[in-house]
Scaffold this motif. Sequence first.
Motif, PDB file in Angstrom:
ATOM      1  N   PHE B 125      -3.481  -1.968 -15.739  1.00 13.05           N
ATOM      2  CA  PHE B 125      -2.401  -0.987 -15.668  1.00 13.05           C
ATOM      3  C   PHE B 125      -1.129  -1.589 -16.264  1.00 13.05           C
ATOM      4  O   PHE B 125      -1.013  -2.809 -16.419  1.00 13.05           O
ATOM      5  N   THR B 126      -0.180  -0.704 -16.595  1.00 10.82           N
ATOM      6  CA  THR B 126       1.073  -1.139 -17.215  1.00 10.82           C
ATOM      7  C   THR B 126       2.245  -0.753 -16.327  1.00 10.82           C
ATOM      8  O   THR B 126       2.309   0.380 -15.832  1.00 10.82           O
ATOM      9  N   ILE B 127       3.162  -1.680 -16.110  1.00 13.57           N
ATOM     10  CA  ILE B 127       4.447  -1.352 -15.478  1.00 13.57           C
ATOM     11  C   ILE B 127       5.429  -1.083 -16.609  1.00 13.57           C
ATOM     12  O   ILE B 127       5.800  -1.986 -17.355  1.00 13.57           O
ATOM     13  N   ASP B 128       5.790   0.193 -16.752  1.00 14.95           N
ATOM     14  CA  ASP B 128       6.705   0.573 -17.838  1.00 14.95           C
ATOM     15  C   ASP B 128       8.145   0.194 -17.531  1.00 14.95           C
ATOM     16  O   ASP B 128       8.900  -0.218 -18.407  1.00 14.95           O
ATOM     17  N   SER B 129       8.521   0.389 -16.278  1.00 17.31           N
ATOM     18  CA  SER B 129       9.902   0.062 -15.903  1.00 17.31           C
ATOM     19  C   SER B 129       9.922  -0.340 -14.439  1.00 17.31           C
ATOM     20  O   SER B 129       9.031   0.036 -13.652  1.00 17.31           O
ATOM     21  N   ILE B 130      10.939  -1.093 -14.072  1.00 16.05           N
ATOM     22  CA  ILE B 130      11.066  -1.493 -12.669  1.00 16.05           C
ATOM     23  C   ILE B 130      12.542  -1.788 -12.400  1.00 16.05           C
ATOM     24  O   ILE B 130      13.206  -2.500 -13.162  1.00 16.05           O
ATOM     25  N   THR B 131      13.064  -1.192 -11.370  1.00 13.35           N
ATOM     26  CA  THR B 131      14.481  -1.404 -11.037  1.00 13.35           C
ATOM     27  C   THR B 131      14.651  -2.153  -9.727  1.00 13.35           C
ATOM     28  O   THR B 131      15.703  -2.757  -9.489  1.00 13.35           O
ATOM     29  N   SER B 132      13.617  -2.106  -8.878  1.00 13.03           N
ATOM     30  CA  SER B 132      13.679  -2.888  -7.652  1.00 13.03           C
ATOM     31  C   SER B 132      12.272  -3.061  -7.095  1.00 13.03           C
ATOM     32  O   SER B 132      11.357  -2.315  -7.447  1.00 13.03           O
ATOM     33  N   GLY B 133      12.096  -4.060  -6.242  1.00 16.16           N
ATOM     34  CA  GLY B 133      10.815  -4.278  -5.584  1.00 16.16           C
ATOM     35  C   GLY B 133       9.722  -4.709  -6.542  1.00 16.16           C
ATOM     36  O   GLY B 133       9.985  -5.287  -7.606  1.00 16.16           O
ATOM     37  N   LYS B 134       8.477  -4.398  -6.178  1.00 18.62           N
ATOM     38  CA  LYS B 134       7.331  -4.843  -6.974  1.00 18.62           C
ATOM     39  C   LYS B 134       6.125  -3.975  -6.659  1.00 18.62           C
ATOM     40  O   LYS B 134       6.083  -3.288  -5.628  1.00 18.62           O
ATOM     41  N   GLU B 149       3.224  -7.981  -8.689  1.00 21.18           N
ATOM     42  CA  GLU B 149       3.668  -7.858 -10.078  1.00 21.18           C
ATOM     43  C   GLU B 149       5.060  -7.227 -10.075  1.00 21.18           C
ATOM     44  O   GLU B 149       5.241  -6.090  -9.664  1.00 21.18           O
ATOM     45  N   SER B 150       6.070  -7.961 -10.547  1.00 21.31           N
ATOM     46  CA  SER B 150       7.461  -7.509 -10.405  1.00 21.31           C
ATOM     47  C   SER B 150       8.204  -7.407 -11.717  1.00 21.31           C
ATOM     48  O   SER B 150       9.422  -7.238 -11.741  1.00 21.31           O
ATOM     49  N   THR B 151       7.493  -7.525 -12.831  1.00 23.68           N
ATOM     50  CA  THR B 151       8.137  -7.366 -14.134  1.00 23.68           C
ATOM     51  C   THR B 151       7.316  -6.393 -14.969  1.00 23.68           C
ATOM     52  O   THR B 151       6.140  -6.157 -14.701  1.00 23.68           O
ATOM     53  N   THR B 152       7.975  -5.823 -15.989  1.00 25.42           N
ATOM     54  CA  THR B 152       7.245  -4.899 -16.851  1.00 25.42           C
ATOM     55  C   THR B 152       6.169  -5.652 -17.622  1.00 25.42           C
ATOM     56  O   THR B 152       6.285  -6.849 -17.891  1.00 25.42           O
ATOM     57  N   GLY B 153       5.115  -4.929 -17.968  1.00 27.96           N
ATOM     58  CA  GLY B 153       4.022  -5.553 -18.707  1.00 27.96           C
ATOM     59  C   GLY B 153       2.692  -4.936 -18.332  1.00 27.96           C
ATOM     60  O   GLY B 153       2.619  -4.077 -17.453  1.00 27.96           O
ATOM     61  N   THR B 154       1.644  -5.359 -19.043  1.00 26.75           N
ATOM     62  CA  THR B 154       0.292  -4.871 -18.771  1.00 26.75           C
ATOM     63  C   THR B 154      -0.489  -5.945 -18.029  1.00 26.75           C
ATOM     64  O   THR B 154      -0.464  -7.120 -18.419  1.00 26.75           O
ATOM     65  N   TYR B 155      -1.172  -5.538 -16.971  1.00 30.74           N
ATOM     66  CA  TYR B 155      -1.862  -6.486 -16.099  1.00 30.74           C
ATOM     67  C   TYR B 155      -3.351  -6.121 -15.995  1.00 30.74           C
ATOM     68  O   TYR B 155      -3.708  -4.939 -15.974  1.00 30.74           O
ATOM     69  N   THR B 156      -4.167  -7.161 -15.929  1.00 27.84           N
ATOM     70  CA  THR B 156      -5.615  -6.979 -15.807  1.00 27.84           C
ATOM     71  C   THR B 156      -6.139  -7.850 -14.682  1.00 27.84           C
ATOM     72  O   THR B 156      -5.756  -9.022 -14.565  1.00 27.84           O
ATOM     73  N   GLY B 157      -6.991  -7.280 -13.862  1.00 30.07           N
ATOM     74  CA  GLY B 157      -7.597  -8.052 -12.789  1.00 30.07           C
ATOM     75  C   GLY B 157      -9.011  -7.594 -12.502  1.00 30.07           C
ATOM     76  O   GLY B 157      -9.427  -6.507 -12.927  1.00 30.07           O
ATOM     77  N   TYR B 158      -9.758  -8.438 -11.810  1.00 31.22           N
ATOM     78  CA  TYR B 158     -11.142  -8.139 -11.456  1.00 31.22           C
ATOM     79  C   TYR B 158     -11.297  -8.248  -9.947  1.00 31.22           C
ATOM     80  O   TYR B 158     -10.694  -9.119  -9.308  1.00 31.22           O
ATOM     81  N   GLY B 159     -12.116  -7.394  -9.381  1.00 33.80           N
ATOM     82  CA  GLY B 159     -12.373  -7.491  -7.961  1.00 33.80           C
ATOM     83  C   GLY B 159     -13.539  -6.618  -7.545  1.00 33.80           C
ATOM     84  O   GLY B 159     -13.962  -5.727  -8.286  1.00 33.80           O
ATOM     85  N   THR B 160     -14.052  -6.895  -6.372  1.00 32.40           N
ATOM     86  CA  THR B 160     -15.176  -6.137  -5.840  1.00 32.40           C
ATOM     87  C   THR B 160     -14.682  -5.201  -4.744  1.00 32.40           C
ATOM     88  O   THR B 160     -13.957  -5.624  -3.829  1.00 32.40           O
ATOM     89  N   ALA B 161     -15.051  -3.936  -4.843  1.00 24.04           N
ATOM     90  CA  ALA B 161     -14.591  -2.929  -3.889  1.00 24.04           C
ATOM     91  C   ALA B 161     -15.376  -3.016  -2.586  1.00 24.04           C
ATOM     92  O   ALA B 161     -16.575  -3.273  -2.593  1.00 24.04           O
TER      93      ALA B 161
END
Lengths: 110, 619
Positions: B125-134, B149-161
């Motif tokens: 997922f991508t954080i397009d903008s952030i003004t407070s928190g995370k 994740e507290s800054t803009t950017g694209t993040y990738t992760g793996y996990g088991t549901a």
Amino acid sequence: MKFIGKYEFNSLEQAESKINALPSIVDEDGNSHPAHRHTIVKIGFIVIENGTYNEEGDVLTEPVLNDKYSVDVLWNNLESHPYGWASYSIDLDNEGSHSFLGVSYTNNKL
Amino acid sequence: MSNLLEKASILTTPTAYGNGVVNSIIPNTADGDFQFSRNSFATRVNENGLIETQSNEGPEEVQNGNFSELGAEESINGNFETDSDWIKESGWTISGGTANRTNTGTFTALQQNILTSGKTYKVTFTIDSITSGKVYGIRLGSNYILRDESTTGTYTGYGTANGSTLSIMGNQTFSGSIDNVSVKQVDPNDNWGKNNANISNGYFEMLIDGAGTASITQNILTIGRNYILKFEILEYTSGLVGVSSAVSGVGFYPNAVGSFTLNFVAAQSILSLVGTEFGFKIDNISIIEVIQSDIPRIDYTNGCGELLLEPASTNLVTYSEDFSQWTFGGGITVESGYLAPDGSNSAYRVSGSGGALSFAASATQTQTRTIYAKTVSGTGQAHLCSYFGNTNNLFTITDQWQRFEVNGTTTPTGSATFYGVDFRGSTNLSEIIVWGAQLEDLTYATSYIPTTSGSTVTRAAETLNNAGNSDLINSTEGTLYLETKGLVDIPQASRYISLSKNGETSFNNSLVIQQRNNGFLRIYANDTGTVDIQFNVNVDFTQNHKIAVVYKLNGYKLFIDGVAQNLFGTPTQAVFSGLDNLSFDLRGSSSSAWTGNIKCVAVFKEALSDTELASLTTI
């Protein structure tokens, strides 16, 4: 079919006498050459305990050797030990100290 | 010359082969084909210059061996084009092509019920903008990934549901917008069984922490069949990786970063890689079935494809690629993971000065030692294979892989030991990269024989024989042509090529080319009497030669590299009967088999003219 046999002879001389009794051919110079497709590997007296050496290669402690002369054979189209070999055959549950490239002893033992 | 070869009744060049056969070009039937035999595997230099094990290999058996397979997109409206499909807890809205969240003072989530419990997912997922928190994290059921994740950017992760709900969780104060939510199942076809293990970031990761075991399995093997397993360990802390149950009789427990290869016979159908202690990251698992071992080798060591025929030989150095098992003297250090001549990352970098990397091999002073070596950069000199005090082991090493060969030692000092590299003496390098040590009880080196464990390993001899019949081989006159390069100038025992009559047990009805154990090329013919030597020529067999022999009553000729050779003494001219067999040994017996590189062999049913012989054999 390929089968592998592992043997422990009492001496080098005994091992060579068994090997020399396998089929051979004499060339025009009178030299004898094997006339079979078996692959015979004279392993010799297997090191039971490694020696130690310094950086000059000098022996610090001598290796300890088995008192039997070991021979491995990859037999080609032979499904039983040749005459005189069976009593010197050994049976290991692992590959031992020597193997044939890509051919498992435990799965192809004679 | 090509027209001349078209006159041959049997013509073979190393272009076509199969299980236990080298096919002839002429005739276009099997009558001219050679039988080929080698009872073990062997290695060759392939057309890409890489060392590979010569065997008939089946297709890749492992499914998703690089762990990169992903399923279809699971998220719905992940780019937020419409205000739909998402469950919006307090503070979340969808507008303007993004999901937006305002500071609510509590944890709230944006959710979809799209997961299957027990499945592993790749989430982006991508954080397009952030003004407070995370973004506090992504929940797969109740399992969190991508935390804090507290800054803009694209993040990738793996996990088991462990539940069905995907939750994008904002913390109490998160104000911002997100976009492009992607959720895809990892290993979507469930090829891998996992125990205390995960697939993430395109590799397999064992999830254990000092105790117990973790494993990954795939049911792909057939009991009793021969396979080659390859895999890479990307990260390693401690413990061992074992190939469980599927392997019979082979101890194989790599415990370092690097590429690993194992030949094994399956003892059960399930391939299981098992790790202990602190686990590993593993990637690029490959399983190939080895169907046959009697595959001729077309070797490219000399630049073009040549049929390689070698005697049996044993590599007396164990752990020929695993230099961590060797002795480090004088402050030597080794590091694995460098690109090797077989294309894997199994080479070792050796660093130090005033010491040596050595192996107690119980070697003799007459054996041949080889090792592949290159510099880390530039060019320099080092003593390789034997003790630095020898006078025949100082080599110039470049940044390109070369195989260095030492034929015997010049001093008894240290002769029992294989010195991979000795940084003492005239060595001016302090680090090199090495791979593939070999010690052979021969006066020359043969192709590389890997020893991946503490056992010495033997490659079986090769034989090539029994081509032709009486229609293809003329008994009264003919020409035998050969282009070849020997493995050594003077072999320890004589080697033969013969045109003969099947069933002869003596030298009757035989035309023989002999590489004699004194360095001479001798050609003799026998009809029914004593051996009659026709030619006896001192030849440097370490070079490539074109050799043509004409046999004919009172008309014997030998041309080597375009030059006619003199008859030896006053031979009695033999007359043959029933010639029907062409073999690279003594009359198809597999005895005293010819060794070397073969570029071409041809039989003509006529005695070629001097002009034709000169043309055919001129280099």
